[in-house]
Design a protein around this motif. Sequence first.
Motif, PDB file in Angstrom:
ATOM      1  N   LYS A 219      -0.417  15.265   3.919  1.00 26.18           N
ATOM      2  CA  LYS A 219      -1.108  14.026   4.138  1.00 26.18           C
ATOM      3  C   LYS A 219      -1.383  13.419   2.558  1.00 26.18           C
ATOM      4  O   LYS A 219      -2.176  14.013   1.854  1.00 26.18           O
ATOM      5  CB  LYS A 219      -2.227  13.977   4.805  1.00 26.18           C
ATOM      6  CG  LYS A 219      -2.966  12.681   4.967  1.00 26.18           C
ATOM      7  CD  LYS A 219      -4.592  12.511   5.730  1.00 26.18           C
ATOM      8  CE  LYS A 219      -5.164  11.447   5.672  1.00 26.18           C
ATOM      9  NZ  LYS A 219      -4.115  10.377   6.172  1.00 26.18           N
ATOM     10  N   ALA A 220      -0.737  12.292   2.304  1.00 25.64           N
ATOM     11  CA  ALA A 220      -0.784  11.793   1.188  1.00 25.64           C
ATOM     12  C   ALA A 220      -2.225  11.081   0.826  1.00 25.64           C
ATOM     13  O   ALA A 220      -2.424  10.232   1.945  1.00 25.64           O
ATOM     14  CB  ALA A 220       0.442  10.629   0.748  1.00 25.64           C
ATOM     15  N   LEU A 221      -2.928  11.232  -0.224  1.00 25.31           N
ATOM     16  CA  LEU A 221      -4.298  10.606  -0.401  1.00 25.31           C
ATOM     17  C   LEU A 221      -4.252   9.675  -1.255  1.00 25.31           C
ATOM     18  O   LEU A 221      -4.966   8.622  -1.237  1.00 25.31           O
ATOM     19  CB  LEU A 221      -5.135  11.701  -0.734  1.00 25.31           C
ATOM     20  CG  LEU A 221      -5.660  12.905   0.093  1.00 25.31           C
ATOM     21  CD1 LEU A 221      -6.565  13.765  -0.590  1.00 25.31           C
ATOM     22  CD2 LEU A 221      -6.097  12.285   1.383  1.00 25.31           C
ATOM     23  N   ALA A 222      -3.733   9.767  -2.160  1.00 30.50           N
ATOM     24  CA  ALA A 222      -3.606   8.518  -3.525  1.00 30.50           C
ATOM     25  C   ALA A 222      -2.427   8.757  -4.466  1.00 30.50           C
ATOM     26  O   ALA A 222      -2.000  10.122  -4.578  1.00 30.50           O
ATOM     27  CB  ALA A 222      -5.002   8.818  -4.104  1.00 30.50           C
ATOM     28  N   VAL A 223      -2.206   7.711  -5.224  1.00 29.35           N
ATOM     29  CA  VAL A 223      -1.255   7.836  -6.268  1.00 29.35           C
ATOM     30  C   VAL A 223      -1.820   7.416  -7.451  1.00 29.35           C
ATOM     31  O   VAL A 223      -2.877   6.685  -7.508  1.00 29.35           O
ATOM     32  CB  VAL A 223      -0.060   7.070  -5.956  1.00 29.35           C
ATOM     33  CG1 VAL A 223       0.767   7.567  -4.741  1.00 29.35           C
ATOM     34  CG2 VAL A 223      -0.244   5.558  -5.648  1.00 29.35           C
ATOM     35  N   THR A 224      -1.427   7.924  -8.741  1.00 28.97           N
ATOM     36  CA  THR A 224      -1.982   7.747 -10.089  1.00 28.97           C
ATOM     37  C   THR A 224      -1.506   6.482 -10.838  1.00 28.97           C
ATOM     38  O   THR A 224      -1.696   6.307 -11.828  1.00 28.97           O
ATOM     39  CB  THR A 224      -1.898   9.122 -10.937  1.00 28.97           C
ATOM     40  OG1 THR A 224      -0.540   9.310 -11.077  1.00 28.97           O
ATOM     41  CG2 THR A 224      -2.672  10.216 -10.310  1.00 28.97           C
ATOM     42  N   SER A 225      -0.822   5.686 -10.025  1.00 26.51           N
ATOM     43  CA  SER A 225      -0.221   4.519 -10.404  1.00 26.51           C
ATOM     44  C   SER A 225      -1.239   3.452 -10.528  1.00 26.51           C
ATOM     45  O   SER A 225      -2.248   3.167  -9.635  1.00 26.51           O
ATOM     46  CB  SER A 225       1.102   4.019  -9.810  1.00 26.51           C
ATOM     47  OG  SER A 225       0.838   4.043  -8.339  1.00 26.51           O
ATOM     48  N   GLU A 226      -0.778   2.174 -11.147  1.00 27.37           N
ATOM     49  CA  GLU A 226      -1.632   1.110 -11.276  1.00 27.37           C
ATOM     50  C   GLU A 226      -1.562   0.252  -9.904  1.00 27.37           C
ATOM     51  O   GLU A 226      -2.547  -0.116  -9.667  1.00 27.37           O
ATOM     52  CB  GLU A 226      -1.170  -0.007 -12.473  1.00 27.37           C
ATOM     53  CG  GLU A 226      -1.823  -1.063 -12.776  1.00 27.37           C
ATOM     54  CD  GLU A 226      -2.929  -0.665 -13.589  1.00 27.37           C
ATOM     55  OE1 GLU A 226      -4.015  -1.445 -13.049  1.00 27.37           O
ATOM     56  OE2 GLU A 226      -3.221   0.229 -14.512  1.00 27.37           O
ATOM     57  N   ALA A 227      -0.286   0.404  -9.544  1.00 29.33           N
ATOM     58  CA  ALA A 227      -0.048  -0.533  -8.229  1.00 29.33           C
ATOM     59  C   ALA A 227       0.563   0.706  -7.092  1.00 29.33           C
ATOM     60  O   ALA A 227       1.116   1.732  -7.627  1.00 29.33           O
ATOM     61  CB  ALA A 227       0.623  -1.615  -8.397  1.00 29.33           C
ATOM     62  N   ARG A 228       0.545   0.178  -5.848  1.00 29.20           N
ATOM     63  CA  ARG A 228       0.961   1.031  -4.909  1.00 29.20           C
ATOM     64  C   ARG A 228       2.799   1.149  -5.341  1.00 29.20           C
ATOM     65  O   ARG A 228       3.339   0.345  -5.771  1.00 29.20           O
ATOM     66  CB  ARG A 228       1.126   0.547  -3.355  1.00 29.20           C
ATOM     67  CG  ARG A 228      -0.331   0.511  -3.200  1.00 29.20           C
ATOM     68  CD  ARG A 228      -0.674   0.350  -1.498  1.00 29.20           C
ATOM     69  NE  ARG A 228      -1.781   0.460  -1.068  1.00 29.20           N
ATOM     70  CZ  ARG A 228      -2.219   0.521   0.122  1.00 29.20           C
ATOM     71  NH1 ARG A 228      -1.471   0.662   1.211  1.00 29.20           N
ATOM     72  NH2 ARG A 228      -3.414   0.492   0.569  1.00 29.20           N
ATOM     73  N   LEU A 229       3.248   2.534  -4.904  1.00 31.37           N
ATOM     74  CA  LEU A 229       4.571   2.636  -5.253  1.00 31.37           C
ATOM     75  C   LEU A 229       5.612   2.213  -3.953  1.00 31.37           C
ATOM     76  O   LEU A 229       5.004   2.398  -2.918  1.00 31.37           O
ATOM     77  CB  LEU A 229       4.896   4.237  -5.390  1.00 31.37           C
ATOM     78  CG  LEU A 229       4.095   4.662  -6.364  1.00 31.37           C
ATOM     79  CD1 LEU A 229       4.489   6.107  -6.614  1.00 31.37           C
ATOM     80  CD2 LEU A 229       4.312   4.298  -7.897  1.00 31.37           C
ATOM     81  N   VAL A 234       0.699   4.324  -0.192  1.00 27.10           N
ATOM     82  CA  VAL A 234      -0.205   5.238  -0.142  1.00 27.10           C
ATOM     83  C   VAL A 234      -1.091   4.556  -1.373  1.00 27.10           C
ATOM     84  O   VAL A 234      -0.702   4.133  -2.250  1.00 27.10           O
ATOM     85  CB  VAL A 234      -0.153   6.646  -0.815  1.00 27.10           C
ATOM     86  CG1 VAL A 234      -1.265   7.399  -0.921  1.00 27.10           C
ATOM     87  CG2 VAL A 234       0.793   7.291   0.369  1.00 27.10           C
ATOM     88  N   PRO A 235      -2.555   4.300  -0.991  1.00 24.66           N
ATOM     89  CA  PRO A 235      -3.485   3.461  -2.126  1.00 24.66           C
ATOM     90  C   PRO A 235      -3.515   4.240  -3.103  1.00 24.66           C
ATOM     91  O   PRO A 235      -3.451   5.632  -3.305  1.00 24.66           O
ATOM     92  CB  PRO A 235      -4.740   3.336  -1.093  1.00 24.66           C
ATOM     93  CG  PRO A 235      -4.672   4.644  -0.076  1.00 24.66           C
ATOM     94  CD  PRO A 235      -3.251   4.559   0.443  1.00 24.66           C
ATOM     95  N   THR A 236      -3.696   3.625  -4.229  1.00 20.43           N
ATOM     96  CA  THR A 236      -3.825   4.100  -5.687  1.00 20.43           C
ATOM     97  C   THR A 236      -5.379   4.749  -5.639  1.00 20.43           C
ATOM     98  O   THR A 236      -6.219   4.345  -4.872  1.00 20.43           O
ATOM     99  CB  THR A 236      -3.739   2.986  -6.722  1.00 20.43           C
ATOM    100  OG1 THR A 236      -4.694   1.911  -6.725  1.00 20.43           O
ATOM    101  CG2 THR A 236      -2.259   2.471  -6.549  1.00 20.43           C
ATOM    102  N   LEU A 237      -5.436   5.368  -6.511  1.00 15.16           N
ATOM    103  CA  LEU A 237      -6.855   5.956  -6.988  1.00 15.16           C
ATOM    104  C   LEU A 237      -7.792   4.760  -7.118  1.00 15.16           C
ATOM    105  O   LEU A 237      -9.130   4.644  -6.956  1.00 15.16           O
ATOM    106  CB  LEU A 237      -6.841   6.771  -8.062  1.00 15.16           C
ATOM    107  CG  LEU A 237      -6.306   8.346  -7.838  1.00 15.16           C
ATOM    108  CD1 LEU A 237      -6.220   9.185  -9.019  1.00 15.16           C
ATOM    109  CD2 LEU A 237      -7.362   9.059  -6.895  1.00 15.16           C
ATOM    110  N   LYS A 238      -7.258   3.744  -8.139  1.00 12.22           N
ATOM    111  CA  LYS A 238      -8.120   2.471  -8.706  1.00 12.22           C
ATOM    112  C   LYS A 238      -8.416   1.763  -7.233  1.00 12.22           C
ATOM    113  O   LYS A 238      -9.577   1.491  -7.122  1.00 12.22           O
ATOM    114  CB  LYS A 238      -7.084   1.659  -9.354  1.00 12.22           C
ATOM    115  CG  LYS A 238      -7.008   2.252 -11.005  1.00 12.22           C
ATOM    116  CD  LYS A 238      -6.597   1.192 -11.822  1.00 12.22           C
ATOM    117  CE  LYS A 238      -7.560   0.257 -12.169  1.00 12.22           C
ATOM    118  NZ  LYS A 238      -7.060  -0.611 -13.196  1.00 12.22           N
TER     119      LYS A 238
END
Length: 319
Positions: A219-229, A234-238
């Motif tokens: 299950k994907a929780l978050a990505v470390t990008s500025e905006a969604r990929l 998946v929501p970004t950490l920001k």
Amino acid sequence: MRRDTFLKSLAALAATGALPLPAFAAANLKIMIPSNPGGGWDTTARTLGKVMMESGSASTVTYDNKGGAAGALGLAQFVNGSKGDGNALMVMGAVMLGGLITGKPPVSLSQATPIARLTSEYNVFVLPANSPFKSMKEVIEQLKKDPGSVKWGGGSRGSTEHIAAAMIAREVGVDPAKINYVAFRGGGEATAAILGGNVTVGGSGYSEFAEYISTGKMKALAVTSEARLKAVNVPTLKEQGIDVVLGNWRGIYGAPGISPAQREALTAMVLKAVKSKSWMEACEKNGWTPAVLTGPAFDKFVDDDFASLRATMVKTGMI
């Protein structure tokens, strides 16, 4: 004419465009992969090798996996065993820089020859399918209660996912020195640990987890990008109130002591491959963003990224 003189002449001609590239580049290339099979470097190296053969840049490509110490073991073998070899390449990237900073091995990346940055990628954090946690919010709540009870699994110490975990801790008010980070020698080992529920949260490039996310095994929780990929909604950490953005990149180096003509010829071979339709399709499939950079600009980028990563590690208490 001596054979080595002849080859250098061909290299110079190929690099200037006076000789069609395949006439020089029908080489038996060897690619060092400084990690165990199954991870991002492994996928990148084997994809590049395949495309180089398809594009005519190389006649054959062989691979050598040597995992450990964030790539330092493979780097040492490459530096010591391929001096002056114009047919030798090594895949590397931000993870190696972080590992060299934390591990301080006796070998230096500056001993090898920069060829090109290839791709950029952001990390995704995942849970095993059977995890009791359902969101990053729940993971953070547990992290605040008992930092050591949350096992973060990923690449070697100093990897981008390790740095991101430390940055997350710092942002939510937890001492980064207290995070329980479990380092693995390669993406394959990390994936197995996550699927087996041996770590709480796993982190890596999206391409390494894509099939498991799509089949519901992670299950994907978050990505470390500025905006969604685009590749993973998946929501970004920001977006989740954690001000952390951190990218990963991968590149390719040549052997120590090669001539400027050999470096130019290898660069031309790589550029020919990454401009192909096959490479673009591979980038799309793996969620890689093409980020090609060569020559002095790549040299400067590596130096600047070293400094930036070191500063981040100091800030988060990793070094």
